[in-house]
Design a protein around this motif. Structure first.
Motif, mmCIF file in Angstrom:
data_model
loop_
_atom_site.group_PDB
_atom_site.id
_atom_site.type_symbol
_atom_site.label_atom_id
_atom_site.label_comp_id
_atom_site.label_asym_id
_atom_site.label_seq_id
_atom_site.Cartn_x
_atom_site.Cartn_y
_atom_site.Cartn_z
ATOM 1 N N ASN A 2 0.857 -1.186 0.000
ATOM 2 C CA ASN A 2 0.000 0.000 0.000
ATOM 3 C C ASN A 2 0.898 1.242 0.000
ATOM 4 O O ASN A 2 1.681 1.444 0.930
ATOM 5 C CB ASN A 2 -0.894 0.026 1.246
ATOM 6 N N LEU A 4 0.946 5.316 -0.364
ATOM 7 C CA LEU A 4 0.239 6.590 -0.373
ATOM 8 C C LEU A 4 1.074 7.610 -1.141
ATOM 9 O O LEU A 4 2.261 7.805 -0.847
ATOM 10 C CB LEU A 4 0.001 7.079 1.064
ATOM 11 N N VAL A 28 -2.415 4.504 -3.399
ATOM 12 C CA VAL A 28 -3.522 5.288 -2.841
ATOM 13 C C VAL A 28 -3.210 6.754 -3.151
ATOM 14 O O VAL A 28 -2.218 7.305 -2.664
ATOM 15 C CB VAL A 28 -3.658 5.075 -1.321
ATOM 16 N N GLU A 45 -7.550 3.737 -5.762
ATOM 17 C CA GLU A 45 -8.136 4.298 -4.544
ATOM 18 C C GLU A 45 -7.656 5.727 -4.328
ATOM 19 O O GLU A 45 -6.485 6.044 -4.560
ATOM 20 C CB GLU A 45 -7.738 3.440 -3.343
ATOM 21 N N THR A 46 -8.570 6.587 -3.901
ATOM 22 C CA THR A 46 -8.190 7.962 -3.566
ATOM 23 C C THR A 46 -8.460 8.221 -2.086
ATOM 24 O O THR A 46 -9.301 7.569 -1.470
ATOM 25 C CB THR A 46 -8.973 8.990 -4.403
ATOM 26 N N ARG A 47 -7.711 9.167 -1.548
ATOM 27 C CA ARG A 47 -7.887 9.576 -0.149
ATOM 28 C C ARG A 47 -7.826 11.104 -0.119
ATOM 29 O O ARG A 47 -6.813 11.685 -0.475
ATOM 30 C CB ARG A 47 -6.783 8.973 0.721
#
Length: 198
Positions: A2, A4, A28, A45-47
């Motif tokens: 994962n 970011l 992410v 996926e976005t955050r």
């Protein structure tokens, strides 16, 4: 892993996000409310987060954090400080607090010893402060310092480390490839890596 990515919708960050996705990682994308997410690979996926006001849990679940953001060449010194210096420092601190295993920083040639006479002096001083904060954080890190960026994808034919021409060019696709390599290549661990495209 994962991963970011701060700056995931930027010119280098979008290329990095694609490369990590194609390599089988789980990127992410850290995005602002106003970000153009159409540049991201389908299904990534976005955050939602803003480097000028980061939540404490922004790095939750991340194995690696990559800072590929930038305030841009036309922004004020105040915004440069908020994003490139203070935003980077805040993300480093939050990564450390969440036990992230590695932090990859997109920096710039000249950030190691900023020239006060340079047109980029303020930007380079901000990057220098962020780089030094990362080195002192205790996190495993890779700091990538390309020479002047171009919009080309490049051929992955690069000079990395010693022998880089400070007046040379670095294609954004090549820079993204080095950032992607830096997430799990232990040969780059805890190093400052300069690069230019051939």
């Amino acid at each position: 892993m994962n991963i970011l990515i701060a700056g995931a919708t930027g010119k280098t960050g979008a290329r990095l996000t694609r490369q990590l996705d194609e390599a089988g990682h789980h990127p992410v994308a850290m995005v602002r409310e106003s970000s153009d997410t159409s540049v991201l690979p389908h299904g990534v996926e976005t955050r939602q987060a803003d480097l000028t006001d980061l939540a404490d849990d922004v790095c939750e679940g991340a194995d690696v954090v990559v800072f590929a953001a930038g305030s841009g060449g036309d922004t004020s010194e105040e915004m440069t400080d908020k994003v490139d210096r203070d935003g980077a420092k805040a993300l480093i601190d939050r990564a450390k607090a969440k036990g992230v295993s590695r932090f990859v920083m997109l920096s710039s040639i000249g950030a190691g010893d900023p020239d006060p006479e340079s047109d980029l002096a303020h930007y380079l001083e901000a990057k220098h402060a962020a780089d030094e904060h990362l080195k002192a954080s205790g996190l495993d890190y890779v700091i990538v310092r390309p020479v002047a960026l171009t919009e080309e994808d490049g051929q992955r034919d690069m000079t990395i480390g010693d022998g880089v021409d400070p007046e040379g060019k670095a294609h954004r696709g090549d820079v993204a490839a080095v950032l992607a390599r830096a997430v799990d290549d232990d040969l780059l661990l805890n190093r400052v890596v300069e690069l230019e495209s051939r």
